[in-house]
Design a protein around this motif. Structure first.
Motif, PDB file in Angstrom:
ATOM      1  N   PHE A 159       0.831  -1.210   0.000  1.00  0.00           N
ATOM      2  CA  PHE A 159       0.000   0.000   0.000  1.00  0.00           C
ATOM      3  C   PHE A 159       0.862   1.255   0.000  1.00  0.00           C
ATOM      4  CE2 PHE A 159      -2.551   3.133   2.566  1.00  0.00           C
ATOM      5  CZ  PHE A 159      -3.449   3.446   1.562  1.00  0.00           C
ATOM      6  N   ILE A 160       1.890   1.275   0.845  1.00  0.00           N
ATOM      7  CA  ILE A 160       2.753   2.451   0.935  1.00  0.00           C
ATOM      8  C   ILE A 160       3.636   2.580  -0.304  1.00  0.00           C
ATOM      9  CG2 ILE A 160       4.656   3.497   2.222  1.00  0.00           C
ATOM     10  CD1 ILE A 160       3.449   2.066   4.737  1.00  0.00           C
ATOM     11  N   LYS A 161       4.274   1.490  -0.667  1.00  0.00           N
ATOM     12  CA  LYS A 161       5.236   1.513  -1.766  1.00  0.00           C
ATOM     13  C   LYS A 161       4.580   1.783  -3.121  1.00  0.00           C
ATOM     14  CE  LYS A 161       9.076  -1.324  -3.577  1.00  0.00           C
ATOM     15  NZ  LYS A 161       8.734  -1.399  -5.009  1.00  0.00           N
ATOM     16  N   SER A 162       3.428   1.207  -3.349  1.00  0.00           N
ATOM     17  CA  SER A 162       2.805   1.274  -4.674  1.00  0.00           C
ATOM     18  C   SER A 162       1.712   2.321  -4.799  1.00  0.00           C
ATOM     19  CB  SER A 162       2.222  -0.098  -5.043  1.00  0.00           C
ATOM     20  OG  SER A 162       3.230  -1.088  -5.053  1.00  0.00           O
ATOM     21  N   TYR A 163       1.228   2.864  -3.679  1.00  0.00           N
ATOM     22  CA  TYR A 163       0.108   3.802  -3.743  1.00  0.00           C
ATOM     23  C   TYR A 163       0.378   5.110  -2.999  1.00  0.00           C
ATOM     24  CZ  TYR A 163      -2.254  -0.310  -5.551  1.00  0.00           C
ATOM     25  OH  TYR A 163      -2.591  -1.399  -6.318  1.00  0.00           O
ATOM     26  N   LEU A 164       0.639   5.050  -1.687  1.00  0.00           N
ATOM     27  CA  LEU A 164       0.791   6.291  -0.924  1.00  0.00           C
ATOM     28  C   LEU A 164       2.022   7.083  -1.346  1.00  0.00           C
ATOM     29  CD1 LEU A 164      -0.256   5.750   2.802  1.00  0.00           C
ATOM     30  CD2 LEU A 164      -1.466   6.931   0.973  1.00  0.00           C
ATOM     31  N   ASN A 165       3.178   6.421  -1.425  1.00  0.00           N
ATOM     32  CA  ASN A 165       4.391   7.139  -1.817  1.00  0.00           C
ATOM     33  C   ASN A 165       4.291   7.727  -3.226  1.00  0.00           C
ATOM     34  OD1 ASN A 165       6.301   7.490   0.215  1.00  0.00           O
ATOM     35  ND2 ASN A 165       7.001   5.382   0.097  1.00  0.00           N
ATOM     36  N   PRO A 166       3.808   6.976  -4.207  1.00  0.00           N
ATOM     37  CA  PRO A 166       3.624   7.589  -5.533  1.00  0.00           C
ATOM     38  C   PRO A 166       2.672   8.785  -5.509  1.00  0.00           C
ATOM     39  CG  PRO A 166       3.619   5.213  -5.733  1.00  0.00           C
ATOM     40  CD  PRO A 166       3.602   5.516  -4.260  1.00  0.00           C
ATOM     41  N   LEU A 167       1.603   8.698  -4.725  1.00  0.00           N
ATOM     42  CA  LEU A 167       0.666   9.812  -4.619  1.00  0.00           C
ATOM     43  C   LEU A 167       1.334  11.019  -3.977  1.00  0.00           C
ATOM     44  CD1 LEU A 167      -2.218  10.640  -5.195  1.00  0.00           C
ATOM     45  CD2 LEU A 167      -2.903   9.596  -3.017  1.00  0.00           C
ATOM     46  N   TYR A 168       2.136  10.765  -2.951  1.00  0.00           N
ATOM     47  CA  TYR A 168       2.891  11.830  -2.279  1.00  0.00           C
ATOM     48  C   TYR A 168       3.807  12.546  -3.280  1.00  0.00           C
ATOM     49  CZ  TYR A 168       6.132  13.832   1.223  1.00  0.00           C
ATOM     50  OH  TYR A 168       6.926  14.674   1.979  1.00  0.00           O
ATOM     51  N   LYS A 169       4.477  11.773  -4.126  1.00  0.00           N
ATOM     52  CA  LYS A 169       5.385  12.357  -5.120  1.00  0.00           C
ATOM     53  C   LYS A 169       4.617  13.090  -6.209  1.00  0.00           C
ATOM     54  CE  LYS A 169       9.205  11.260  -8.253  1.00  0.00           C
ATOM     55  NZ  LYS A 169      10.158  10.222  -8.703  1.00  0.00           N
ATOM     56  N   GLU A 170       3.524  12.511  -6.686  1.00  0.00           N
ATOM     57  CA  GLU A 170       2.757  13.137  -7.756  1.00  0.00           C
ATOM     58  C   GLU A 170       2.195  14.493  -7.335  1.00  0.00           C
ATOM     59  OE1 GLU A 170       0.081  10.775 -10.230  1.00  0.00           O
ATOM     60  OE2 GLU A 170       0.969   8.975  -9.355  1.00  0.00           O
ATOM     61  N   LEU A 171       1.810  14.622  -6.069  1.00  0.00           N
ATOM     62  CA  LEU A 171       1.313  15.915  -5.595  1.00  0.00           C
ATOM     63  C   LEU A 171       2.429  16.953  -5.563  1.00  0.00           C
ATOM     64  CD1 LEU A 171      -1.220  14.959  -2.772  1.00  0.00           C
ATOM     65  CD2 LEU A 171      -1.693  15.758  -5.095  1.00  0.00           C
ATOM     66  N   ASP A 191      18.531  -1.053   3.894  1.00  0.00           N
ATOM     67  CA  ASP A 191      17.953  -1.931   2.871  1.00  0.00           C
ATOM     68  C   ASP A 191      16.447  -1.711   2.757  1.00  0.00           C
ATOM     69  OD1 ASP A 191      20.436  -2.990   2.384  1.00  0.00           O
ATOM     70  OD2 ASP A 191      20.112  -4.800   3.584  1.00  0.00           O
ATOM     71  N   PHE A 192      15.810  -1.526   3.905  1.00  0.00           N
ATOM     72  CA  PHE A 192      14.364  -1.300   3.890  1.00  0.00           C
ATOM     73  C   PHE A 192      14.020   0.003   3.173  1.00  0.00           C
ATOM     74  CE2 PHE A 192      10.658   0.821   5.641  1.00  0.00           C
ATOM     75  CZ  PHE A 192       9.673  -0.110   5.350  1.00  0.00           C
ATOM     76  N   ASP A 193      14.742   1.090   3.507  1.00  0.00           N
ATOM     77  CA  ASP A 193      14.461   2.383   2.881  1.00  0.00           C
ATOM     78  C   ASP A 193      14.619   2.310   1.371  1.00  0.00           C
ATOM     79  OD1 ASP A 193      14.007   3.999   5.276  1.00  0.00           O
ATOM     80  OD2 ASP A 193      16.121   3.683   5.694  1.00  0.00           O
ATOM     81  N   LYS A 194      15.691   1.684   0.927  1.00  0.00           N
ATOM     82  CA  LYS A 194      15.934   1.580  -0.517  1.00  0.00           C
ATOM     83  C   LYS A 194      14.833   0.771  -1.194  1.00  0.00           C
ATOM     84  CE  LYS A 194      20.931   1.902   0.139  1.00  0.00           C
ATOM     85  NZ  LYS A 194      22.210   1.146   0.176  1.00  0.00           N
ATOM     86  N   TYR A 195      14.356  -0.252  -0.508  1.00  0.00           N
ATOM     87  CA  TYR A 195      13.289  -1.077  -1.091  1.00  0.00           C
ATOM     88  C   TYR A 195      11.983  -0.299  -1.179  1.00  0.00           C
ATOM     89  CZ  TYR A 195       9.890  -4.754  -1.820  1.00  0.00           C
ATOM     90  OH  TYR A 195       8.854  -5.503  -2.336  1.00  0.00           O
ATOM     91  N   ILE A 196      11.598   0.354  -0.108  1.00  0.00           N
ATOM     92  CA  ILE A 196      10.292   1.024  -0.105  1.00  0.00           C
ATOM     93  C   ILE A 196      10.299   2.252  -1.009  1.00  0.00           C
ATOM     94  CG2 ILE A 196      10.566   2.631   1.838  1.00  0.00           C
ATOM     95  CD1 ILE A 196       7.766   1.584   2.798  1.00  0.00           C
ATOM     96  N   ARG A 197      11.488   2.801  -1.294  1.00  0.00           N
ATOM     97  CA  ARG A 197      11.589   3.917  -2.241  1.00  0.00           C
ATOM     98  C   ARG A 197      11.673   3.435  -3.691  1.00  0.00           C
ATOM     99  NH1 ARG A 197      15.568   6.462   1.578  1.00  0.00           N
ATOM    100  NH2 ARG A 197      17.226   5.759   0.185  1.00  0.00           N
TER     101      ARG A 197
END
Length: 663
Positions: free
Chosen positions: A293-305, A495-501
């Motif tokens: 949810f965070i990696k594929s939806y919330l973070n992309p939405l955060y960036k798109e805004l 490793d986690f940060d790089k993955y979720i980004r």
């Protein structure tokens, strides 16, 4: 004008009508008039949502009045509670952007006893100030707008929890059947507290585009860190539906800006739609894949805004007001290494910092000659080879044969705090350093003596002079150099940060499961908030939490550790019974490298720590009398051994020591 010309070229779903230079817009979906700067649209939308929330609060109060001791009656009130909370979530981003203190104190704060945000000076209570009483004064304006400086004295009372979180917690507990009286008080108080906000916002004349963009992106952070973790819904765990309500409210208030875009309009509309679809398909709190949810939806939405904001040339509030904010509005990912601004938390400002100052601070950090007997340095307790902790149960003292009373936490990312030490006694990095210098068991000297030593050292004189161009060294220069080095000890590149980004595809299945447990079933993230995984409270990141866990003298014992914690930190406002045995919530980043654990260093492995939480702290093992004010939930988490190992795998994936920082 450049912005308006750019907008008018877009294929908007708005019709131009009379407005500035004869232009304005009509939203064809709901026939709402929108002026060229969208202020009218924002006002109409906000006032409409405020009215809907007012109605839901009124209905909630009514159904509580009619509450009977029957299962059906309870269910009716529970259902109305959920409806009221969803109405709040649709407008929460707006309310908390303008009135964060009021929301936290009276509308949606944690369901815990807390210190009154306002003094209880006897003079004020007796009617000698302004409106005659604290209650009248509080009900005149939102807390954020009250002139609290007019209060005299330092008397603060302890308040019982109020607001939506407390109502949610109470209604979905076994206490609900016998709680009509408290629920009536809570809903009545909620009506009054909300009415203050409603009246204030209706009087507001302008809402600016930069505010709408920022409050929307902050709300995405809130959904991630407080919504889907269950923090906001301690009883119902209805965070998934509430996240959907929040996203609905954001998409609606952003419509004018989204439609003004020729580049990001289609993508934003699709991302909002896909995000809602994902939540609709995954309604179960325990099984929601928060990582996806965070990696594929919330973070992309955060960036798109952010990209939308840049396309429309909308400034940030920091740029408009020349401020140093805690949150970096130009960050493009909630787990980005520039997501937070370290200079918000220090007296040192970015324009004053430099590589040369940092190198000087590093030298000071490792210099034992700054202590009274030249035997210890900052690095004695914060060793770079141990992730800036020391691996000891409690730290070494300057006095031979003695130890300090507490364990040494990591300094990596420690700058991201509004208060320092386990008992929160220091308010910035510079203040923290002076506490160490003055302590008779640590440096056992004074800042004055330290500065004297520096001023007779030729090498230090030259190094400080190169930076400050002054003939003598002062305490501010010393503190700034040390702060510069501590500020440099930050990293969000595990490793986690790089993955979720999305920068890496490598993260073990165990760590993925562990993250979802950490953020959900295990309740870890309700205290260790993402993305810092500490007690720094999102989305504003301006306040540190402390918790009463009931840490034991040793794992498996039935004796609570004797350290009083925050209540004994010397600050009058913290000298309250609710802070007895309360300690700062530190980060779990690098925790796999910084054993032993807790303030007393009594727990040698992460397995022992997680088993402590799994059992529900001191109260969970029957020590309620000893720790009556425990803030950690006492109910067992029922984590299986495999789940505990998954959480440890996730914590291990957060390991990340800044490169080139060791001496």
């Amino acid at each position: 004008m450049k912005f308006l010309v750019k907008i008018f070229k877009k294929p908007l779903h708005f019709l131009m009508i009379l407005g500035l230079f004869g232009f304005g817009f009509i939203n064809q979906d709901n026939n709402t008039y929108i002026s060229n700067d969208y202020n009218d649209y924002y006002k109409i939308f906000i006032e409409s949502e405020l009215k809907k929330l007012e109605q839901q609060i009124d209905i909630l109060n009514t159904v509580v009045i009619d509450l009977e001791s029957s299962q059906n009656s309870i269910k009716e009130v529970q259902e109305q509670c959920l409806n009221t909370r969803k109405a709040f979530k649709r407008i929460e981003g707006v309310l908390t952007y303008y009135f964060p203190e009021h929301i936290n104190a009276y509308i949606n704060g944690a369901p815990l006893d807390h210190v009154s945000p306002l003094s209880t000076s006897a003079d004020f209570e007796n009617g000698n100030y302004y409106l005659g009483s604290i209650e009248n004064y509080k009900n005149s304006l939102p807390l954020d707008m009250l002139e609290a400086g007019h209060y005299s004295g330092e008397e603060f009372s302890i308040l019982a929890p109020v607001g939506l979180q407390r109502i949610d917690e109470l209604l979905f507990s076994e206490e609900a059947f016998n709680s009509k009286s408290e629920l009536l008080k809570l809903t009545a108080k909620l009506k009054v507290s909300f009415e203050i906000l409603q009246k204030t916002l209706i009087l507001r004349k302008y809402y600016f585009n930069f505010e709408i963009i920022e409050l929307s992106r902050l709300d995405l952070i809130r959904i991630l860190s407080r919504g889907i973790t269950g923090f906001d819904t301690p009883g119902s765990l209805n965070g998934i539906e509430e996240a959907s309500a929040s996203l609905y409210g954001l998409e609606e208030i952003l419509k004018p800006l989204i439609h003004a875009s020729s580049i990001h309009k289609v993508s934003l509309e699709k991302t909002f739609k896909d995000t809602q679809k994902f939540l609709k398909r995954h309604q179960d709190f325990d099984t929601l894949d928060r990582l996806v949810f965070i990696k594929s939806y919330l973070n992309p939405l955060y960036k798109e805004l952010l990209l939308l904001q840049q396309e429309l040339e909308i400034p940030t509030s920091a740029e408009k007001y020349n401020e140093t904010p805690s949150w970096n509005a130009l960050s493009d990912n909630i787990f980005a290494d520039d997501f937070l601004n370290p200079y918000y938390y220090s007296q040192l400002k970015k324009k004053e910092d430099s590589p040369e100052l940092r190198q000087l601070g590093e030298r000071l950090f490792f210099d034992k000659n700054l202590s009274k007997n030249n035997t210890i340095s900052c690095a004695t307790c914060h060793d770079p080879n141990r992730a800036y902790s020391d691996g000891e149960k409690t730290s070494k003292s300057i006095v031979v044969g003695t130890r300090l009373s507490r364990n040494s936490p990591t300094l990596i990312n420690s700058v991201f705090s509004d208060r320092y030490f386990y008992d929160l006694r220091a308010f910035d990095l510079e203040d923290q350093a002076e506490h160490v210098i003055d302590n008779h068991l640590e440096f056992n000297t004074s800042i004055i003596e330290v500065v004297k030593k520096l001023n007779i050292d030729k090498a230090y004189q030259n190094q400080f002079k190169d930076i400050y161009n002054s003939e003598s060294i002062n305490r501010y220069q010393f503190s700034s150099a040390l702060a510069s080095y501590i500020i440099s000890l930050r990293s969000f590149n595990s490793d986690f940060d790089k993955y979720i980004r999305g920068e890496s595809t490598i993260l073990s299945s165990s760590a993925k499961r562990g993250f979802n447990l950490f953020m959900g079933k295990a309740n870890c993230a309700t205290c260790h908030f993402a993305p810092t995984f500490s007690g720094l409270v999102p989305p504003l990141f301006q306040e540190n939490e402390s918790e009463v866990l009931g840490v034991l003298q040793s794992p498996g014992s039935y004796t609570v550790d004797s350290d009083s914690g925050r209540i004994k930190n010397g600050l009058s406002k913290d000298n309250q019974h609710i802070f007895n045995k309360s300690f700062k919530t530190t980060t779990v980043r690098n925790a796999a490298l910084t054993a032993p654990y807790f303030h007393n260093g009594a727990y040698t492995t992460l397995e022992e720590v997680l088993e402590f939480y799994n059992l529900g702290g001191a109260q969970g093992v029957g020590l309620t009398y000893e720790v009556p004010n425990q803030t950690l939930g006492s109910a067992p988490l029922n984590l299986a051994e495999e789940e505990i190992q998954d959480i440890i795998a996730f914590i291990t994936s957060l390991n990340d020591i800044p490169k080139g920082s060791s001496n």
